[in-house]
Design an enzyme around this catalytic site. Structure first.
Site, mmCIF file in Angstrom:
data_model
loop_
_atom_site.group_PDB
_atom_site.id
_atom_site.type_symbol
_atom_site.label_atom_id
_atom_site.label_comp_id
_atom_site.label_asym_id
_atom_site.label_seq_id
_atom_site.Cartn_x
_atom_site.Cartn_y
_atom_site.Cartn_z
ATOM 1 N N LYS A 172 0.945 -1.267 0.120
ATOM 2 C CA LYS A 172 -0.163 0.095 -0.089
ATOM 3 C C LYS A 172 0.936 1.406 0.116
ATOM 4 O O LYS A 172 1.803 1.457 0.737
ATOM 5 C CB LYS A 172 -0.939 0.122 1.370
ATOM 6 C CG LYS A 172 -1.610 1.295 1.517
ATOM 7 C CD LYS A 172 -2.787 1.104 2.345
ATOM 8 C CE LYS A 172 -2.668 1.044 3.752
ATOM 9 N NZ LYS A 172 -3.533 1.023 4.710
HETATM 10 C C1 R5P Z 1 -2.388 4.943 8.143
HETATM 11 O O1 R5P Z 1 -3.191 5.355 9.142
HETATM 12 C C2 R5P Z 1 -2.855 3.759 7.586
HETATM 13 O O2 R5P Z 1 -1.973 2.944 6.905
HETATM 14 C C3 R5P Z 1 -4.278 3.845 6.680
HETATM 15 O O3 R5P Z 1 -4.738 2.649 6.479
HETATM 16 C C4 R5P Z 1 -3.759 4.429 5.339
HETATM 17 O O4 R5P Z 1 -3.093 5.670 5.413
HETATM 18 C C5 R5P Z 1 -5.047 4.491 4.638
HETATM 19 O O5 R5P Z 1 -5.672 5.673 4.792
HETATM 20 P P1 R5P Z 1 -6.076 6.970 4.468
HETATM 21 O O6 R5P Z 1 -6.785 6.496 2.937
HETATM 22 O O7 R5P Z 1 -6.820 7.822 5.132
HETATM 23 O O8 R5P Z 1 -4.551 7.533 3.869
#
Ligand code: R5P
Length: 264
Positions: A172
């Protein structure tokens, strides 16, 4: 890849599009009660029906998710510092046995390439991959970005490639200019995080661009649960990720479904 691991990993992908809309609600692990997630039970109840996978901590899974859910879970297994501390100071927080007990389809943790504790977080990933291998659990690496770090293709490409080389099954990362070069140099599938809340149409455009440039989906949080209409937004994101919709069509769906009911 062994059968169990492949089966778990495939469970998060839509059978027709082959892509995934993961709903990220793990933010409390370092941000505490965040807007849209102040009542996690409500957020889960409202949005889980539209998610291909839930990305959450074990505390939220145990307390807010019904045991009979059919939605696969990816468990965050790193943490430690709060927003007040050094973010890269993370350790592994969940054993693989507990992940199995929670019937996790996979586990996820952050690596902080270029940050103070870069080496420790990369070695956290290596340890989790080694342990996950024993159980056939897929590992998602998150290329977390420290406060002062740029989010360009050179940096994100470096972080994604390191994650894949250490053994992550899926990565991710953030969308950036020249994102296709990040995808091309990473030998495992990439999903994008949404990042800070932006206008709904801009977030849909980001998702469109990411899919067009090779991402296999999103693991999106704030741009969904902080939307003025989270249920409309997640359905609009699904239209992009699964139906190949244009941004205009997806935004039209958002406007049509917009109930002006933000989450607390
Ligand atoms: C960080 O807090 C996490 O890995 C989140 O799951 C990731 O950043 C995705 O969330 P967002 O779309 O709010 O960035």
């Amino acid at each position: 890849m062994d059968w169990g691991k492949l089966n778990r990993l495939q469970s998060i992908f839509h059978p027709t599009s082959g892509n995934t809309v993961m709903l990220a609600i793990d933010h409390g692990y370092f941000q505490g009660p965040t807007t849209g997630l102040k009542n996690p039970q409500e957020t889960v109840k409202t949005l889980l029906p539209y998610a291909d996978c839930l990305f959450a901590t074990r505390g939220i899974v145990r307390t807010c998710v019904e045991e009979n859910t059919r939605v696969p879970l990816f468990l965050r297994v790193s943490g430690g510092p709060s927003i007040l501390g050094e973010l890269s100071n993370e350790d592994v927080t969940v054993s693989m046995k507990d992940a199995v007990r929670l019937n996790a389809a996979g586990v996820g943790l952050s690596i902080f390439v270029g940050a103070q504790n870069e080496d420790r977080t990369v070695s956290n990933l290596a340890k989790v991959v080694n342990e996950a291998q024993e159980y056939g659990i897929p590992v998602l690496a998150i290329t977390a970005v420290g406060r002062d770090m740029v989010r360009d293709a050179r940096y994100l490409g470096l972080a994604c490639r390191i994650a894949a080389e250490i053994g992550a099954d899926i990565v991710k990362t953030y969308y950036c200019e020249h994102f296709e070069s990040v995808v091309k140099s990473c030998p495992v599938p990439i999903v994008i995080a949404g990042g800070k809340k932006i206008l709904e149409k801009d977030a849909l455009q980001m998702a469109r661009n990411a899919i067009d440039e090779g991402a296999v989906g999103v693991d999106m949080g704030r741009n969904i649960f902080q939307s003025e209409s989270p249920t409309a937004m997640i359905q609009a994101v699904r239209k992009i990720v699964h139906e190949g919709a244009t941004v205009d069509d997806a935004y039209a769906l958002f406007e049509k479904l917009n109930d002006h009911k933000p989450l607390a």
